[in-house]
Scaffold this active site. Structure first.
Site, PDB file in Angstrom:
ATOM      1  N   TYR A   1       0.744   5.597  -0.228  1.00  0.00           N
ATOM      2  CA  TYR A   1      -0.100   6.846   0.064  1.00  0.00           C
ATOM      3  C   TYR A   1       1.200   7.744  -0.216  1.00  0.00           C
ATOM      4  CZ  TYR A   1       3.291   6.412   4.369  1.00  0.00           C
ATOM      5  OH  TYR A   1       4.083   5.670   5.650  1.00  0.00           O
ATOM      6  N   GLY A   2       2.581   8.294   0.072  1.00  0.00           N
ATOM      7  CA  GLY A   2       3.067   9.642  -0.546  1.00  0.00           C
ATOM      8  C   GLY A   2       3.738   9.088  -1.571  1.00  0.00           C
ATOM      9  N   SER A   3       4.937   9.179  -1.467  1.00  0.00           N
ATOM     10  CA  SER A   3       5.871   9.029  -2.289  1.00  0.00           C
ATOM     11  C   SER A   3       6.753   8.017  -3.188  1.00  0.00           C
ATOM     12  CB  SER A   3       6.918   9.500  -1.881  1.00  0.00           C
ATOM     13  OG  SER A   3       7.972   8.228  -0.814  1.00  0.00           O
ATOM     14  N   GLU A  50      13.056   2.352   3.477  1.00  0.00           N
ATOM     15  CA  GLU A  50      11.725   3.100   5.061  1.00  0.00           C
ATOM     16  C   GLU A  50      12.194   2.668   6.191  1.00  0.00           C
ATOM     17  OE1 GLU A  50       9.534   4.663   4.086  1.00  0.00           O
ATOM     18  OE2 GLU A  50       8.952   3.948   2.005  1.00  0.00           O
ATOM     19  N   PHE A 100       0.719  -1.254  -0.199  1.00  0.00           N
ATOM     20  CA  PHE A 100      -0.260   0.186   0.153  1.00  0.00           C
ATOM     21  C   PHE A 100       0.505   1.033  -0.114  1.00  0.00           C
ATOM     22  CE2 PHE A 100      -2.662   3.619   1.954  1.00  0.00           C
ATOM     23  CZ  PHE A 100      -3.952   3.315   1.382  1.00  0.00           C
TER      24      PHE A 100
END
Length: 200
Positions: free
Chosen positions: A30-32, A105, A28
């Protein structure tokens, strides 16, 4: 008798990617990750995650800012809902992709600002089916966690932040632009963008 060779430290166990019943892994974004995934995939689908929302809730002192002038990056924080992308990764590629995502991450030696989780996301163009997806959610115990930052303060920080990956402003506007391309509106991000001072 020759001496036994010294044994090194045990190797870390191989990553066991969380595969869906279909034999593929879902990620999933949601940003970059939406606009710069950096890994091969077999498809991307608009998806909805409930129980978490997208928020500029993490200081960035490297990628979008510096220790002297921190920027802000997005995290998935508790509450609400978040629309984004679900990437479909074939099973044979899953371990490699998961390793890449963890390196990106959760880098060694850095402040742990995210936790890897498997969350249920609803995939719009698969008949609304729910699939288990890897997501990186905010670590609320991190010293970089900054909850409930007012929109005007977030805009001022983002306008000034520049890090190794470029201006913080570009990070916000790229995310908004790609969400718009998916037909997704994020009123919180739009509010911050509307408060940005004119580009110098």
């Amino acid at each position: 008798m020759p001496a036994e060779p010294a044994l090194g430290p045990p190797l870390a166990p191989p990553l066991a990617p969380p595969l869906a019943p279909c034999g593929q892994m879902w990620v999933f974004a949601y940003g970059s990750l939406i606009w710069r995934p950096g890994f091969e995939h077999a498809g991307q689908h608009r998806a909805l995650l409930r129980g978490w929302h997208r928020s500029f809730c993490l200081w960035s002192t490297r990628y979008r800012g510096t220790p002297e002038r921190p920027g802000l990056v997005l995290g998935l924080d508790r509450g609400g809902a978040c629309q984004g992308l679900a990437f479909r990764v074939p099973g044979p590629m899953a371990a490699e992709v998961l390793r890449y995502l963890d390196d990106r991450e959760l880098p060694d030696g850095a402040e742990v600002v995210y936790h890897r989780r498997v969350v249920p996301v609803r995939v719009a163009d698969l008949g609304g089916a729910t699939v288990p997806a890897v997501a990186y959610v905010v670590n609320r115990a991190s010293r970089n966690y900054v909850p409930r930052l007012p929109a005007d303060r977030a805009a001022a920080v983002i306008a000034a932040g520049i890090g190794q990956m470029g201006p913080n402003r570009d990070y916000l506007l790229n995310t908004l632009g790609h969400l718009a391309g998916l037909g997704v509106r994020d009123q919180g991000l739009e509010r911050i963008a509307a408060l940005l001072p004119p580009h110098p």
